[in-house]
Structure formats: structure tokens, C-alpha cells
Write a protein that holds these residues in place. Sequence first.
Motif, PDB file in Angstrom:
ATOM      1  N   PHE A   4       0.835  -1.204   0.000  1.00  0.00           N
ATOM      2  CA  PHE A   4       0.000   0.000   0.000  1.00  0.00           C
ATOM      3  C   PHE A   4       0.872   1.257   0.000  1.00  0.00           C
ATOM      4  CE2 PHE A   4      -3.056   3.132   1.224  1.00  0.00           C
ATOM      5  CZ  PHE A   4      -4.290   2.629   0.825  1.00  0.00           C
ATOM      6  N   VAL A   5       1.878   1.268   0.861  1.00  0.00           N
ATOM      7  CA  VAL A   5       2.775   2.419   0.917  1.00  0.00           C
ATOM      8  C   VAL A   5       3.536   2.559  -0.397  1.00  0.00           C
ATOM      9  CG1 VAL A   5       4.816   3.370   2.039  1.00  0.00           C
ATOM     10  CG2 VAL A   5       3.000   2.367   3.425  1.00  0.00           C
ATOM     11  N   ALA A   6       3.960   1.449  -0.969  1.00  0.00           N
ATOM     12  CA  ALA A   6       4.722   1.506  -2.214  1.00  0.00           C
ATOM     13  C   ALA A   6       3.894   2.072  -3.355  1.00  0.00           C
ATOM     14  CB  ALA A   6       5.223   0.107  -2.577  1.00  0.00           C
ATOM     15  N   GLU A   7       2.595   1.767  -3.382  1.00  0.00           N
ATOM     16  CA  GLU A   7       1.764   2.166  -4.508  1.00  0.00           C
ATOM     17  C   GLU A   7       1.035   3.488  -4.302  1.00  0.00           C
ATOM     18  OE1 GLU A   7      -0.718  -0.744  -6.271  1.00  0.00           O
ATOM     19  OE2 GLU A   7       0.751  -2.346  -6.100  1.00  0.00           O
ATOM     20  N   THR A   8       0.835   3.916  -3.067  1.00  0.00           N
ATOM     21  CA  THR A   8       0.103   5.164  -2.822  1.00  0.00           C
ATOM     22  C   THR A   8       0.960   6.226  -2.144  1.00  0.00           C
ATOM     23  OG1 THR A   8      -0.733   4.603  -0.605  1.00  0.00           O
ATOM     24  CG2 THR A   8      -2.010   3.826  -2.515  1.00  0.00           C
ATOM     25  N   GLY A   9       2.081   5.811  -1.562  1.00  0.00           N
ATOM     26  CA  GLY A   9       2.939   6.780  -0.885  1.00  0.00           C
ATOM     27  C   GLY A   9       2.530   7.091   0.534  1.00  0.00           C
ATOM     28  N   THR A  10       1.542   6.388   1.063  1.00  0.00           N
ATOM     29  CA  THR A  10       1.088   6.648   2.424  1.00  0.00           C
ATOM     30  C   THR A  10       0.477   5.385   3.009  1.00  0.00           C
ATOM     31  OG1 THR A  10      -0.199   8.179   3.792  1.00  0.00           O
ATOM     32  CG2 THR A  10      -1.228   7.405   1.741  1.00  0.00           C
ATOM     33  N   THR A  11       0.070   5.428   4.265  1.00  0.00           N
ATOM     34  CA  THR A  11      -0.506   4.270   4.938  1.00  0.00           C
ATOM     35  C   THR A  11      -1.992   4.162   4.629  1.00  0.00           C
ATOM     36  OG1 THR A  11      -1.098   5.508   6.928  1.00  0.00           O
ATOM     37  CG2 THR A  11       1.141   4.576   6.816  1.00  0.00           C
ATOM     38  N   PRO A  12      -2.586   2.975   4.812  1.00  0.00           N
ATOM     39  CA  PRO A  12      -4.035   2.841   4.579  1.00  0.00           C
ATOM     40  C   PRO A  12      -4.856   3.816   5.409  1.00  0.00           C
ATOM     41  CG  PRO A  12      -3.028   0.676   4.739  1.00  0.00           C
ATOM     42  CD  PRO A  12      -1.958   1.661   5.109  1.00  0.00           C
ATOM     43  N   HIS A  13      -4.490   4.013   6.682  1.00  0.00           N
ATOM     44  CA  HIS A  13      -5.257   4.916   7.549  1.00  0.00           C
ATOM     45  C   HIS A  13      -5.195   6.349   7.032  1.00  0.00           C
ATOM     46  CE1 HIS A  13      -6.958   6.703  11.148  1.00  0.00           C
ATOM     47  NE2 HIS A  13      -5.917   7.515  11.201  1.00  0.00           N
ATOM     48  N   LYS A  14      -4.005   6.821   6.668  1.00  0.00           N
ATOM     49  CA  LYS A  14      -3.883   8.199   6.185  1.00  0.00           C
ATOM     50  C   LYS A  14      -4.571   8.376   4.840  1.00  0.00           C
ATOM     51  CE  LYS A  14       0.401   9.379   8.627  1.00  0.00           C
ATOM     52  NZ  LYS A  14       1.833   9.764   8.466  1.00  0.00           N
ATOM     53  N   TRP A  15      -4.439   7.383   3.975  1.00  0.00           N
ATOM     54  CA  TRP A  15      -5.089   7.470   2.664  1.00  0.00           C
ATOM     55  C   TRP A  15      -6.602   7.547   2.826  1.00  0.00           C
ATOM     56  CZ3 TRP A  15      -8.563   4.896  -0.448  1.00  0.00           C
ATOM     57  CH2 TRP A  15      -8.517   5.180  -1.814  1.00  0.00           C
ATOM     58  N   LEU A  16      -7.154   6.690   3.685  1.00  0.00           N
ATOM     59  CA  LEU A  16      -8.598   6.674   3.893  1.00  0.00           C
ATOM     60  C   LEU A  16      -9.080   7.985   4.511  1.00  0.00           C
ATOM     61  CD1 LEU A  16     -11.178   5.010   3.668  1.00  0.00           C
ATOM     62  CD2 LEU A  16     -10.675   4.050   5.924  1.00  0.00           C
ATOM     63  N   SER A  17      -8.337   8.498   5.495  1.00  0.00           N
ATOM     64  CA  SER A  17      -8.722   9.768   6.121  1.00  0.00           C
ATOM     65  C   SER A  17      -8.728  10.893   5.094  1.00  0.00           C
ATOM     66  CB  SER A  17      -7.752  10.114   7.264  1.00  0.00           C
ATOM     67  OG  SER A  17      -7.854   9.178   8.311  1.00  0.00           O
ATOM     68  N   THR A  18      -7.732  10.894   4.211  1.00  0.00           N
ATOM     69  CA  THR A  18      -7.659  11.936   3.188  1.00  0.00           C
ATOM     70  C   THR A  18      -8.831  11.835   2.225  1.00  0.00           C
ATOM     71  OG1 THR A  18      -5.241  11.978   3.344  1.00  0.00           O
ATOM     72  CG2 THR A  18      -6.234  12.915   1.349  1.00  0.00           C
TER      73      THR A  18
END
Length: 316
Positions: free
Chosen positions: A248-262
Amino acid sequence: MLKTVAAVLIDGLAPFEFGVICEVFGIDRTEEGVPPIEFRVCGAVAGQELQASVGVRMVPEFGLDALDGADLVALPACTIRPEYPPAVLDALRAAHACGATLLSVCSGAFLLAATGLLDGRRCTTHWRHADEFAARFPLAHLDPDVLFVDDGDIVTSAGTASGIDACLHLVRRELGSGPATTIARRMVVAPQRDGGQRQFVDLPVPECTADSLTPVLTWMLESLADDHSVAELARRARMSERTFARRFVAETGTTPHKWLSTQRVFHARRLLEDTTLTVDDVAQRCGFGTAALLRHHFQKIVGVAPNDYRRTFATR
């Protein structure tokens, strides 16, 4: 208003970055509610064949006179060179003087900077070229750590993925969140990292090199109001939790929690713009649960409180 877009091509153009511009501005999506955009592909000479950077040739339909009346002039990435065609530079200066917004994608910033229009202006380009750009154009205020910079009538972006961000941001800025979301959905990308109150992000997100998590990301976007644990997401992706978190970090640049919050904040922003829902209802629909939690994340990402944002951007 964004009614006419002109893409300017020169020898050494990058087809993928040109394709990004075509995908966002050049496809007729009026049946889906996107306002019509006249799209012109321009070169120094109409009909003159140009060599792309990867062994193909392209023939622009229009010459530089087609920049007249364009609301947006877009420059895809191209081979960096010591000098650029004087006629192209003059045409870009003239278009800007007549009120056109200028957009560069990736190394297209070098062509834009060669006009002198970036002197004293905030801008960005791909991180690999940042040192060379700064040395060649010391009067430009380069920020190599952002995905794109909206400086009003000049917008510059970093790599390929951030070119998509910048293009969608311009659609949202000029036509509204509805058309931007429609185009993003068709492109199977999230309409994220656009400007609004915050015209750049603090750190660049690495560009995705694979699409293995696309189904999971799409499902998360479609069910923002639900709780999503890493364990549940890993099971859906058919990976161990550790592998999923790393991928997830490799493909989005962030963690699942931070990505979802954003993503929840972005959805909240659209609801604040387009509906009269209370902040409590918006919080529920976005998956934050409480207005207090929404305010916390909204302030952190957008920079203002939800009610303040609504007063500025709500559809009248």
C-alpha cells in the motif's frame, strides 16, 4: 471558464504526458454532464510531423495561431534541450499576455521557463530535473517537493501522476467538483490532491508503478462510511497484513489509515460544496462518525474548518 484548450507539441514530446492532457481535456464527455471543451493540438507548423521521445511520430492539426483565444495552453513533457523554438516561445508569451492560463507537465516546465514567464513565480518540475532546472532558471522559485503548483495563471506539475492531479485540479477550479469527479472516475483515479484552500501538498506522493491494489482502493472509495481495518483490507487483497501494508505504501505513498482519512476529507469537501447537510451528517456519511473528528482531519488536510470552507466554496 474553461472552454478552449490548446496543447503545444515540439520535437521530443513525451506521448504519455501528452496523453494525460488529451484524456482530461480532449475527450467529449458532455453526455456525462461535463461541459464541452474545444481541444486543439498545435505545433510550430500545422501538419508538420514531429518526432516523439519513444520512436513514434505525431502530426499536429493546428499551427501556433490556434493558441489565439485559448483559455488554457498545455505543455506536455518533452526532451530537455539547451534551446527551444523561438516561434513557440513567442506564441506562449503572446497567449499568456492575452489571458490564457499556462500548464506544464513534468519537463514541460523547461519549455515554459525558457519564455521567462516563470521568473519570480512559484513552480515545480520532476524531482530528477530539479537541480538542472534551478541552475538554468535561477529567477524561478522552484519547489521540488510538491506535486503541482497553482500560481493562478500558471500551473506547473511534477511527474506523470502529478500531471493528472494538476489537470483535474484545473477542471475542478474552472468547472467545479462535479466534472472533475466524473473525469477522474472514468480515468479510474481518485480526484485527490487538488488545490482548493490548499494548492499544494507538503511532500510528493510516489507515482504508482502497478495497479494491483486498484480494486481495493475503488472499493474503499465506494464505502467510505464503513469501518476499514488493515486486516479486512488485506483479506480483500488476498495478502498478509504485513505484505498489504508494505504494498500500500509503495503504490500510494502513504498508509491505509492516512489514505482513507484523506479520501474521507475530500468526500466531505464535496458534500460541503454541493449539499446542505449538517456537519454532523457529513461526518457520518464520510465515515468520521463525529463532527469533532471531521473537524480535526479537515483542518489538518484542507487548512480551514468545515463551516469556513462551506462559506467560501458552497454552491449558491
